[in-house]
Write a protein that holds these residues in place. Sequence first.
Motif, short mmCIF file in Angstrom:
data_model
loop_
_atom_site.label_atom_id
_atom_site.label_comp_id
_atom_site.label_asym_id
_atom_site.label_seq_id
_atom_site.Cartn_x
_atom_site.Cartn_y
_atom_site.Cartn_z
N SER A 73 23.98 60.97 -3.86
CA SER A 73 24.07 62.42 -4.06
C SER A 73 24.51 62.82 -5.46
CB SER A 73 25.04 63.01 -3.03
OG SER A 73 26.34 62.47 -3.20
N VAL A 74 24.68 61.85 -6.35
CA VAL A 74 25.18 62.12 -7.69
C VAL A 74 24.29 63.09 -8.45
CG1 VAL A 74 25.54 61.02 -9.94
CG2 VAL A 74 26.50 60.00 -7.90
N SER B 208 16.86 51.18 7.43
CA SER B 208 17.62 52.20 8.13
C SER B 208 18.80 52.70 7.28
CB SER B 208 18.12 51.65 9.45
OG SER B 208 18.92 52.60 10.11
N ALA B 209 19.52 51.78 6.63
CA ALA B 209 20.65 52.16 5.78
C ALA B 209 20.19 52.99 4.59
CB ALA B 209 21.38 50.91 5.30
N LEU B 210 19.08 52.61 4.00
CA LEU B 210 18.55 53.39 2.86
C LEU B 210 18.09 54.78 3.31
CD1 LEU B 210 16.56 50.62 0.96
CD2 LEU B 210 18.71 51.72 0.28
N ALA B 211 17.48 54.87 4.46
CA ALA B 211 17.05 56.18 4.98
C ALA B 211 18.26 57.06 5.27
CB ALA B 211 16.21 55.99 6.24
N TYR B 212 19.32 56.49 5.82
CA TYR B 212 20.55 57.23 6.10
C TYR B 212 21.17 57.75 4.79
CZ TYR B 212 25.34 58.22 7.44
OH TYR B 212 26.55 58.82 7.62
N SER B 213 21.23 56.90 3.78
CA SER B 213 21.78 57.31 2.49
C SER B 213 20.96 58.43 1.88
CB SER B 213 21.83 56.12 1.53
OG SER B 213 22.72 55.15 2.00
N TRP B 214 19.65 58.32 1.97
CA TRP B 214 18.76 59.35 1.42
C TRP B 214 19.00 60.69 2.11
CZ3 TRP B 214 15.88 59.75 -2.77
CH2 TRP B 214 14.97 60.79 -2.84
N GLU B 215 19.14 60.68 3.41
CA GLU B 215 19.38 61.92 4.16
C GLU B 215 20.73 62.53 3.81
OE1 GLU B 215 17.43 63.87 6.12
OE2 GLU B 215 15.89 62.52 5.35
N ASN B 216 21.77 61.70 3.70
CA ASN B 216 23.10 62.20 3.33
C ASN B 216 23.12 62.76 1.92
OD1 ASN B 216 24.76 62.14 5.52
ND2 ASN B 216 25.44 60.04 5.18
N ALA B 217 22.32 62.19 1.03
CA ALA B 217 22.28 62.68 -0.35
C ALA B 217 21.80 64.12 -0.40
CB ALA B 217 21.38 61.78 -1.19
N LYS B 218 20.95 64.51 0.53
CA LYS B 218 20.41 65.88 0.54
C LYS B 218 21.44 66.88 1.05
CE LYS B 218 15.88 64.23 1.87
NZ LYS B 218 14.87 64.37 2.90
#
Length: 150
Positions: free
Chosen positions: A61-62, A25-35
Amino acid sequence: MVVVALVTVVFHNLALAVLIGVIISALAYSWENAKRIRARKYVDDNGVKHYEIYGPLFFGSVTAFQEKFDVLNDPTEVIIDFKDSRVADMSGIEALNRITERYRNEGKTIHLKHLSSDCRMLLKNAEEVIDVNIIEDPTYRVLLNKPVGK
């Protein structure tokens, strides 16, 4: 939920299944925020290019952040405005360092604007890692109208 159910059935360990579910869940959240990181670009009347950054700058998001800049075709002075963004971690600091270095190698000046106090603290703590020109933002105060004679 499927992964949690499968881990529970296979390993007969609900705690491990929940832990794996939280990590996914944390990885999915980070992936979505990166976009979500975006940049509005414009050149002002003085020929200075502005990049207004929207969304958090962190490890996820880098890459998207660095793709927003056109170092070779930008004018000699560039301002990156973080009014609607935050530098969240050391990966963001390193991304700023790389962008600054790329502009410096082209003989261009870059300024950071509207950094939040915690972002400035991160940058101050990373002085050995990063060399940027921060435009100090004024401290805004609210004027209160007091009745005359009181």
